[in-house]
Design an enzyme around this catalytic site. Structure first.
Site, PDB file in Angstrom:
ATOM      1  NE  ARG A   1      36.634  21.407 -20.751  1.00 39.67           N
ATOM      2  CZ  ARG A   1      37.332  20.374 -21.240  1.00 39.67           C
ATOM      3  NH1 ARG A   1      38.643  20.414 -21.216  1.00 39.67           N
ATOM      4  NH2 ARG A   1      36.720  19.314 -21.713  1.00 39.67           N
TER       5      ARG A   1
ATOM      6  CE1 TYR B   1      42.193  38.429  -2.269  1.00 38.71           C
ATOM      7  CE2 TYR B   1      42.635  36.771  -3.940  1.00 38.71           C
ATOM      8  CZ  TYR B   1      41.766  37.387  -3.058  1.00 38.71           C
ATOM      9  OH  TYR B   1      40.473  36.942  -2.967  1.00 38.71           O
TER      10      TYR B   1
ATOM     11  CG  ASP C   1      48.449  39.731  -9.146  1.00 41.31           C
ATOM     12  OD1 ASP C   1      47.982  40.684  -9.806  1.00 41.31           O
ATOM     13  OD2 ASP C   1      47.756  39.048  -8.383  1.00 41.31           O
TER      14      ASP C   1
ATOM     15  CE  LYS D   1      39.964  41.778  -7.630  1.00 45.18           C
ATOM     16  NZ  LYS D   1      38.912  41.249  -6.833  1.00 45.18           N
TER      17      LYS D   1
HETATM   18  C1  LIG Z   1      46.124  41.366  -6.430  1.00 45.82           C
HETATM   19  C2  LIG Z   1      45.049  40.357  -6.660  1.00 45.82           C
HETATM   20  N1  LIG Z   1      45.300  39.310  -7.468  1.00 45.82           N
HETATM   21  C3  LIG Z   1      44.361  38.367  -7.705  1.00 45.82           C
HETATM   22  C4  LIG Z   1      43.116  38.441  -7.132  1.00 45.82           C
HETATM   23  C5  LIG Z   1      42.110  37.346  -7.410  1.00 45.82           C
HETATM   24  O1  LIG Z   1      41.214  37.750  -8.368  1.00 45.82           O
HETATM   25  P1  LIG Z   1      39.779  37.057  -8.584  1.00 45.82           P
HETATM   26  O2  LIG Z   1      38.955  37.429  -7.413  1.00 45.82           O
HETATM   27  O3  LIG Z   1      39.327  37.606  -9.876  1.00 45.82           O
HETATM   28  O4  LIG Z   1      40.028  35.583  -8.623  1.00 45.82           O
HETATM   29  C6  LIG Z   1      42.796  39.514  -6.312  1.00 45.82           C
HETATM   30  C7  LIG Z   1      41.455  39.616  -5.696  1.00 45.82           C
HETATM   31  O5  LIG Z   1      41.160  40.504  -4.915  1.00 45.82           O
HETATM   32  C8  LIG Z   1      43.797  40.501  -6.057  1.00 45.82           C
HETATM   33  O6  LIG Z   1      43.567  41.539  -5.250  1.00 45.82           O
END
Ligand SMILES: Cc1ncc(COP(=O)(O)O)c(C=O)c1O
Length: 398
Positions: A61, A114, A187, A212
């Site tokens: 962890r 998101y 992000d 992704k």
């Molecule tokens: C732009 C963006 N950031 C963060 C996330 C969250 O990622 P995770 O599903 O790996 O938690 C997503 C999920 O689709 C996303 O599209």
């Protein structure tokens, strides 16, 4: 030793009873350290390493060789001093955000992000006494005007999910830097480090859903944070340590394999997406295509300046005929899979209002141009003619 002791200790790497030995094999691909804890040399080492968990391995962890390898690679790709591997993109976002906000603070973030990131601010942090203002982050003046004396975070998602709005990271960072004590987090999931490096443009922390493009194959749920060593140390201890959203060593290992092909994948994602966007833009059953590579995209010029090597593989499409038309298209795609997520080598189609952005109210969605007749496409690396033919046959059924 007797049998039950031998079953545990005989020839166990690092076991004192059998005498520890060094592995002789030079594995081409790093081994997976599928262990939860690490044998420490002696008492003083144990005391020291528990205070300095980034200098050795104590407990998974707190860090593992597989995550360490991944973190060093991410830091290198994002031109950062350090990085942290986390169990999901949202784990990365919540860890990074919690490391900078406290009760009484105010946060500025985009009207298009998101859905679950939005929920973190709107549904979780508000309960902890954190207020927020949503702005159009493509308009730098709106960001500047939203900043209050208690603002501690400006959070920008670019390209934004799902309308692909591009925010000017350098310009926002200039605004943020005019104030003391505001952190800027970007992000950059839709771009990946191959197309964009937010830290070079003034962001303090960059986060990715590594689920992704970084993974690329839809096999790992993971997230990463990159930034200065001081900021990453703080994210690790106490935040990740206490939230416990650590990345499993096997997942980190899979991610390392996926990342090897990021460059060739992104090049194909970008060229395929551009062709699909140009095709759809002229289609009579399509109202609007949201792809930052198109000159018609309202923030194309920022994308051109900010992203290097292409505009990514993501787009949204308003289909004429609303939900009924969307249902027909989604139920009849053959090459595209009806699935949420994105950045996989194979193409995906989803309905953003009811899938990735269900957390927003219909009013909030409409104000953010996330319309009921909108689908989001994650363009894969298939032969692009097959992708276009698949869209053609499904659109013809409306
Ligand atoms: C732009 C963006 N950031 C963060 C996330 C969250 O990622 P995770 O599903 O790996 O938690 C997503 C999920 O689709 C996303 O599209």
């Amino acid at each position: 030793m007797k049998i039950n002791t031998d079953l545990l200790h005989a020839y166990q790497l690092h076991a004192r009873l059998s005498g520890s030995y060094e592995p002789q094999a030079m594995a081409h691909i790093s081994p997976i350290y599928q262990t939860t804890t690490y044998v420490l040399e002696d008492f003083d080492t144990a005391v020291y390493l528990n205070q300095h968990v980034d200098e050795g391995f104590v407990y998974t962890r707190f860090g593992s060789p597989n995550c360490d390898e991944l973190e060093k690679k991410i830091a290198h790709l994002e031109h950062a001093e350090a990085a942290l591997a986390v169990a999901s993109g949202l784990g990365a976002i919540s860890t990074a955000v919690m490391s900078v906000v406290k009760a009484g603070d105010h946060v500025v973030f985009g009207d298009v992000i998101y859905g679950c990131s939005y929920a973190l601010f709107a549904k979780v942090l508000t309960q902890l006494g954190v207020t927020y203002t949503r702005v159009d982050t493509t308009n730098v003046q709106e960001v500047a005007d939203a900043i209050k004396p208690n603002t501690s975070l400006v959070y920008v998602e670019t390209p934004a999910n799902p309308t692909l709005k591009i925010s000017d990271i350098a310009a926002i960072s200039e605004v943020v830097n005019q104030h003391e004590g505001i952190t800027m987090i970007v992000d950059s999931t839709f771009a990946s480090p191959y197309l964009q490096n937010p830290l070079d443009l003034g962001a303090d922390l960059v986060v990715h859903s590594a689920t992704k493009y970084l993974c690329g194959h839809g096999t790992v749920t993971a997230g990463v944070i990159a930034g200065s060593k001081a900021r990453i140390d703080r994210c690790r201890m106490p935040y990740l340590q206490c939230f416990g959203a650590v990345l499993d060593p096997f997942a980190a290992w899979l991610l390392m394999q996926g990342m090897k092909t990021l460059g060739v994948r992104m090049e194909r994602h970008c060229s395929n997406a551009m062709k699909v966007a140009q095709y759809l833009e002229k289609h009579p059953k399509v109202d609007k295509v949201y792809y930052p590579g198109l000159e018609s995209h309202p923030t194309h010029e920022i994308a051109k300046k900010q992203m290097h090597g292409g505009y990514g593989g993501m787009m949204s499409v308003d289909i004429k005929g609303g939900m009924d038309a969307v249902r027909t298209v989604m139920n009849n795609m053959k090459v595209f899979s009806l699935a949420t997520s994105l950045g996989n080598v194979d193409s995906l189609i989803q309905h953003s209002p009811s899938m990735s952005h269900f957390d927003m109210t219909p009013e909030e969605r409409h104000a953010a141009s996330i319309f009921d007749g909108q689908v989001r496409l994650s363009i894969g690396i298939e032969d692009v003619d097959d992708l276009i033919a698949d869209l053609e046959q499904a659109l013809a059924l409306i």
